[in-house]
Motif scaffolding. Sequence first.
Motif, PDB file in Angstrom:
ATOM      1  N   PRO A   1       0.816  -1.213   0.000  1.00 52.83           N
ATOM      2  CA  PRO A   1       0.000   0.000   0.000  1.00 52.83           C
ATOM      3  C   PRO A   1       0.852   1.267   0.000  1.00 52.83           C
ATOM      4  N   GLY A   2       0.395   2.264  -0.748  1.00 56.54           N
ATOM      5  CA  GLY A   2       1.094   3.537  -0.823  1.00 56.54           C
ATOM      6  C   GLY A   2       2.150   3.604  -1.907  1.00 56.54           C
ATOM      7  N   MET A   3       2.473   2.470  -2.527  1.00 58.02           N
ATOM      8  CA  MET A   3       3.494   2.454  -3.569  1.00 58.02           C
ATOM      9  C   MET A   3       2.864   2.582  -4.947  1.00 58.02           C
ATOM     10  N   LYS A   4       3.582   3.255  -5.824  1.00 58.26           N
ATOM     11  CA  LYS A   4       3.172   3.390  -7.220  1.00 58.26           C
ATOM     12  C   LYS A   4       4.009   2.427  -8.050  1.00 58.26           C
ATOM     13  N   VAL A   5       3.340   1.471  -8.682  1.00 64.05           N
ATOM     14  CA  VAL A   5       4.015   0.376  -9.390  1.00 64.05           C
ATOM     15  C   VAL A   5       3.647   0.410 -10.869  1.00 64.05           C
ATOM     16  N   GLY A   6       4.647   0.295 -11.719  1.00 64.10           N
ATOM     17  CA  GLY A   6       4.432   0.147 -13.158  1.00 64.10           C
ATOM     18  C   GLY A   6       4.725  -1.277 -13.574  1.00 64.10           C
ATOM     19  N   ILE A   7       3.840  -1.862 -14.354  1.00 70.64           N
ATOM     20  CA  ILE A   7       4.072  -3.191 -14.934  1.00 70.64           C
ATOM     21  C   ILE A   7       4.291  -2.989 -16.419  1.00 70.64           C
ATOM     22  N   LEU A   8       5.480  -3.310 -16.883  1.00 70.36           N
ATOM     23  CA  LEU A   8       5.849  -3.096 -18.281  1.00 70.36           C
ATOM     24  C   LEU A   8       5.608  -4.373 -19.080  1.00 70.36           C
ATOM     25  N   GLY A   9       4.641  -4.316 -20.001  1.00 66.76           N
ATOM     26  CA  GLY A   9       4.339  -5.446 -20.859  1.00 66.76           C
ATOM     27  C   GLY A   9       3.176  -6.262 -20.341  1.00 66.76           C
ATOM     28  N   LEU A  10       2.157  -6.429 -21.179  1.00 63.74           N
ATOM     29  CA  LEU A  10       0.980  -7.204 -20.766  1.00 63.74           C
ATOM     30  C   LEU A  10       0.930  -8.516 -21.546  1.00 63.74           C
ATOM     31  N   GLY A  11       1.663  -9.499 -21.024  1.00 59.64           N
ATOM     32  CA  GLY A  11       1.668 -10.842 -21.590  1.00 59.64           C
ATOM     33  C   GLY A  11       1.508 -11.857 -20.486  1.00 59.64           C
ATOM     34  N   GLY A  12       2.095 -13.036 -20.682  1.00 58.39           N
ATOM     35  CA  GLY A  12       1.975 -14.093 -19.693  1.00 58.39           C
ATOM     36  C   GLY A  12       2.508 -13.686 -18.330  1.00 58.39           C
ATOM     37  N   LEU A  13       3.625 -12.954 -18.310  1.00 60.83           N
ATOM     38  CA  LEU A  13       4.180 -12.467 -17.050  1.00 60.83           C
ATOM     39  C   LEU A  13       3.460 -11.207 -16.578  1.00 60.83           C
ATOM     40  N   GLY A  14       3.282 -10.259 -17.484  1.00 62.18           N
ATOM     41  CA  GLY A  14       2.721  -8.973 -17.106  1.00 62.18           C
ATOM     42  C   GLY A  14       1.332  -9.061 -16.510  1.00 62.18           C
ATOM     43  N   HIS A  15       0.500  -9.949 -17.046  1.00 65.29           N
ATOM     44  CA  HIS A  15      -0.859 -10.021 -16.507  1.00 65.29           C
ATOM     45  C   HIS A  15      -0.863 -10.560 -15.080  1.00 65.29           C
ATOM     46  N   MET A  16       0.122 -11.424 -14.761  1.00 68.71           N
ATOM     47  CA  MET A  16       0.242 -11.886 -13.381  1.00 68.71           C
ATOM     48  C   MET A  16       0.801 -10.771 -12.490  1.00 68.71           C
ATOM     49  N   GLY A  17       1.732  -9.984 -13.026  1.00 66.53           N
ATOM     50  CA  GLY A  17       2.276  -8.871 -12.260  1.00 66.53           C
ATOM     51  C   GLY A  17       1.199  -7.892 -11.845  1.00 66.53           C
ATOM     52  N   VAL A  18       0.257  -7.589 -12.762  1.00 66.84           N
ATOM     53  CA  VAL A  18      -0.848  -6.693 -12.435  1.00 66.84           C
ATOM     54  C   VAL A  18      -1.684  -7.278 -11.307  1.00 66.84           C
ATOM     55  N   LYS A  19      -2.068  -8.549 -11.441  1.00 65.92           N
ATOM     56  CA  LYS A  19      -2.927  -9.166 -10.428  1.00 65.92           C
ATOM     57  C   LYS A  19      -2.270  -9.162  -9.053  1.00 65.92           C
ATOM     58  N   PHE A  20      -0.985  -9.514  -9.003  1.00 67.32           N
ATOM     59  CA  PHE A  20      -0.301  -9.566  -7.711  1.00 67.32           C
ATOM     60  C   PHE A  20      -0.148  -8.177  -7.098  1.00 67.32           C
ATOM     61  N   ALA A  21       0.324  -7.212  -7.900  1.00 74.39           N
ATOM     62  CA  ALA A  21       0.583  -5.876  -7.360  1.00 74.39           C
ATOM     63  C   ALA A  21      -0.693  -5.226  -6.853  1.00 74.39           C
ATOM     64  N   VAL A  22      -1.791  -5.424  -7.580  1.00 74.86           N
ATOM     65  CA  VAL A  22      -3.082  -4.898  -7.128  1.00 74.86           C
ATOM     66  C   VAL A  22      -3.484  -5.556  -5.807  1.00 74.86           C
ATOM     67  N   SER A  23      -3.326  -6.888  -5.716  1.00 73.74           N
ATOM     68  CA  SER A  23      -3.700  -7.602  -4.498  1.00 73.74           C
ATOM     69  C   SER A  23      -2.833  -7.212  -3.312  1.00 73.74           C
ATOM     70  N   MET A  24      -1.619  -6.732  -3.577  1.00 73.13           N
ATOM     71  CA  MET A  24      -0.724  -6.295  -2.506  1.00 73.13           C
ATOM     72  C   MET A  24      -1.020  -4.875  -2.060  1.00 73.13           C
ATOM     73  N   GLY A  25      -1.952  -4.209  -2.740  1.00 73.98           N
ATOM     74  CA  GLY A  25      -2.391  -2.892  -2.292  1.00 73.98           C
ATOM     75  C   GLY A  25      -1.744  -1.712  -2.968  1.00 73.98           C
ATOM     76  N   ALA A  26      -0.919  -1.947  -3.988  1.00 73.26           N
ATOM     77  CA  ALA A  26      -0.238  -0.856  -4.677  1.00 73.26           C
ATOM     78  C   ALA A  26      -1.160  -0.189  -5.699  1.00 73.26           C
ATOM     79  N   GLU A  27      -0.814   1.062  -6.055  1.00 75.90           N
ATOM     80  CA  GLU A  27      -1.426   1.690  -7.226  1.00 75.90           C
ATOM     81  C   GLU A  27      -0.674   1.172  -8.450  1.00 75.90           C
ATOM     82  N   VAL A  28      -1.392   0.571  -9.390  1.00 81.06           N
ATOM     83  CA  VAL A  28      -0.747  -0.150 -10.498  1.00 81.06           C
ATOM     84  C   VAL A  28      -1.058   0.516 -11.829  1.00 81.06           C
ATOM     85  N   THR A  29       0.001   0.776 -12.586  1.00 78.87           N
ATOM     86  CA  THR A  29      -0.108   1.346 -13.929  1.00 78.87           C
ATOM     87  C   THR A  29       0.440   0.352 -14.944  1.00 78.87           C
ATOM     88  N   MET A  30      -0.333   0.044 -15.962  1.00 76.67           N
ATOM     89  CA  MET A  30       0.159  -0.785 -17.054  1.00 76.67           C
ATOM     90  C   MET A  30       0.898   0.096 -18.062  1.00 76.67           C
TER      91      MET A  30
END
Length: 347
Positions: free
Chosen positions: A175-204
């Motif tokens: 929570p409170g962190m701003k996270v960028g996930i670079l690339g929306l593929g097999g890895l990137g889509h999991m990165g989005v799901k995890f970072a969101v679940s961890m409470g971060a603000e997530v930007t694709m």
Amino acid sequence: MATTKSYAAHSATTPLEPWTFERRNLKPTDVQMDILFCGVCHSDLHYARNEWGMTTYPIVPGHEIVGKITAVGSAVTKHKVGDYAGIGCLVDSCRQCDNCKQDQEQYCTNGFVGTYGGMEKDGSGPTHGGYSKNILCHEDFVLHISDKLDLAATAPLLCAGITTYSPLRHWKVGPGMKVGILGLGGLGHMGVKFAVSMGAEVTMLSHTPGKKADAERLGAHKFVLTSDSEQVKSVGGYFDFILDTVSAQHDYNMYLSMLRTNGVMVCVGVPPAPIPVHSMSLIFGRHTLAGSLIGGIAETQEMLDFCAEHNIVSDIEMIRMDQINEAYERLLTGDVRYRFVIDMDSL
């Protein structure tokens, strides 16, 4: 020894094809499982086509394995017949080096044993992976799968999942962190799901406009089109953490400029050639450029338990075993949302 059906590559230039081979006998500390589902990782393609120059043929790829335990050795204490279980990228390590003792078998200084393309520590032969009817390995490298999870969609967690979870955990994304996930593929889509679940603000961060709707569906709070210079400028010095999942050539310096002071960019994608990094991209802002490799067995189990708690699995497209060569060609063009999984009943 037991005869096992599989699909294997016999050279770098020929398609995968049916192959029968002998699995070794069950050892006292082994778990044996019938494979139900196996994810298709881009690493499988690299190995099958010897793109990393380390393949010994024939090779049976597959290291995102989910199955049901059918036999256990006399000394096994962690698993029982009938359990659902998983095997990821590792099936053994030295157990003695500092990294192994700290549950970081993926960094074993004496060399871990890969689920395929490796050599058994006792010299009994090569390892073959999950494009097969069954598999066995030491109980310490077998993972528990919750019955809360969809088994097929869980398979990619054993590589794509842990590859993205581990760096997010290591750098304490929350929570409170701003996270960028670079690339929306097999890895990137999991990165989005995890970072969101961890409470971060997530930007694709993506160069493909059509990925915006999917990024939002996956939970991303913002979307930046990286081919638009104005949008890129708007996130200059913005992120605490960027997870770079891209395996194509791209400009690290541009993304490092998006980090705040003390920001970290972690690479889990593997571009085909070295990428130049200007020292100024690091010095101004005290930025860190790092890498991360899958995760250890304890952390992988932690990730699977986290997924069961938060109802996280991969977005998959199910295929038959005889569609694997077509799937490889589609992987090369990014034509999958977001992970192929083989129904091993089709073998």
